[in-house]
Design a protein around this motif. Structure first.
Motif, mmCIF file in Angstrom:
data_model
loop_
_atom_site.group_PDB
_atom_site.id
_atom_site.type_symbol
_atom_site.label_atom_id
_atom_site.label_comp_id
_atom_site.label_asym_id
_atom_site.label_seq_id
_atom_site.Cartn_x
_atom_site.Cartn_y
_atom_site.Cartn_z
ATOM 1 N N LYS A 181 -39.870 60.008 18.572
ATOM 2 C CA LYS A 181 -38.934 59.162 17.811
ATOM 3 C C LYS A 181 -37.637 58.988 18.582
ATOM 4 O O LYS A 181 -37.094 57.894 18.655
ATOM 5 C CB LYS A 181 -38.655 59.790 16.437
ATOM 6 N N GLN A 182 -37.143 60.080 19.164
ATOM 7 C CA GLN A 182 -35.907 60.021 19.958
ATOM 8 C C GLN A 182 -36.088 59.098 21.165
ATOM 9 O O GLN A 182 -35.216 58.300 21.489
ATOM 10 C CB GLN A 182 -35.490 61.418 20.422
ATOM 11 N N LYS A 183 -37.234 59.228 21.824
ATOM 12 C CA LYS A 183 -37.519 58.409 23.005
ATOM 13 C C LYS A 183 -37.588 56.928 22.628
ATOM 14 O O LYS A 183 -37.035 56.073 23.315
ATOM 15 C CB LYS A 183 -38.845 58.850 23.631
ATOM 16 N N ASN A 184 -38.263 56.629 21.509
ATOM 17 C CA ASN A 184 -38.367 55.246 21.044
ATOM 18 C C ASN A 184 -37.000 54.667 20.677
ATOM 19 O O ASN A 184 -36.724 53.514 20.952
ATOM 20 C CB ASN A 184 -39.318 55.146 19.850
ATOM 21 N N ARG A 185 -36.146 55.485 20.050
ATOM 22 C CA ARG A 185 -34.801 55.018 19.685
ATOM 23 C C ARG A 185 -33.978 54.703 20.931
ATOM 24 O O ARG A 185 -33.248 53.744 20.971
ATOM 25 C CB ARG A 185 -34.086 56.094 18.845
ATOM 26 N N SER A 186 -34.122 55.567 21.959
ATOM 27 C CA SER A 186 -33.326 55.357 23.166
ATOM 28 C C SER A 186 -33.795 54.135 23.959
ATOM 29 O O SER A 186 -33.064 53.595 24.774
ATOM 30 C CB SER A 186 -33.363 56.608 24.050
ATOM 31 N N GLN A 187 -35.029 53.692 23.715
ATOM 32 C CA GLN A 187 -35.567 52.527 24.409
ATOM 33 C C GLN A 187 -35.263 51.232 23.685
ATOM 34 O O GLN A 187 -35.512 50.164 24.211
ATOM 35 C CB GLN A 187 -37.075 52.674 24.604
ATOM 36 N N GLU A 188 -34.755 51.311 22.439
ATOM 37 C CA GLU A 188 -34.465 50.094 21.662
ATOM 38 C C GLU A 188 -33.187 49.413 22.150
ATOM 39 O O GLU A 188 -32.290 49.981 22.636
ATOM 40 C CB GLU A 188 -34.314 50.445 20.176
#
Length: 188
Positions: A181-188
């Motif tokens: 989830k953290q990785k996906n947020r940082s890629q947004e």
């Protein structure tokens, strides 16, 4: 009411709680055939110890004679050489038909021990310390099957192993989910 662990823990070597240690396939990786997956040291995530499935391959073998290299639920793999020596993975059926490569050693855990509990013991400081000391030899670091068999761990009753193994496996999956989830947020 609290759930208390009351039985004494006993010291056991990995070799005593494993039916066997086996070396993997010495086969080249080839394009993924859609069914037979191949796991090599580099296919095991360094932090989560999960099978990375974003770049699948198949082993270049005759599958009719390769059943001995097909992983079964609860098999634990150990990296035996190189910079990743000591890295571990526990097989889950959800990973599909998975064959293991030659730089990995498979431990088949006996049925009166819990494979998740054993696997969790490979994620400890005492295991890291054992690997660091055992792998120090001339040239490339490595740990062979006999040396893995000598790794000692403290073991409670099977019922307690199952509770502990399940608890930490659940905790690992929550951490992995949070990291994604953290990785996906940082890629947004």
């Amino acid at each position: 009411m609290a759930n208390k662990f009351t039985d004494a823990w006993e010291q056991r070597k990995l070799g005593e709680i494993s039916e066997s240690f086996e070396y993997g396939l010495n086969a080249a990786a080839t394009e993924y055939d859609g069914k037979h997956k191949y796991i090599r040291i580099t296919d095991i995530d360094d932090s989560t110890h999960l099978f990375l499935q974003d770049d699948l391959t198949s082993p270049d073998i005759d599958f009719s004679t390769a059943d001995d290299y097909l992983l079964q639920e609860g098999d634990v793999l150990f990296a035996r050489t190189g910079a990743s020596v000591g890295k571990t993975y526990i097989y889950r059926r959800s990973d599909g038909d998975l064959y293991f490569a030659g730089f990995l050693i498979r431990a088949k855990i006996k049925s009166d021990y819990d494979a998740d509990f054993v696997f969790q013991n490979t994620l400890t400081d005492s295991y890291d310390s054992y690997i660091r000391i055992t792998s120090q030899r001339s040239g490339q670091p490595g740990v062979n099957a006999q040396e893995y068999a000598n790794f000692a761990l403290s073991v409670p009753s099977l019922a307690e192993q199952k509770k502990i193994g399940a608890y930490f496996s659940h905790l690992d999956s929550l951490i992995t989910l949070h990291q994604r989830k953290q990785k996906n947020r940082s890629q947004e």
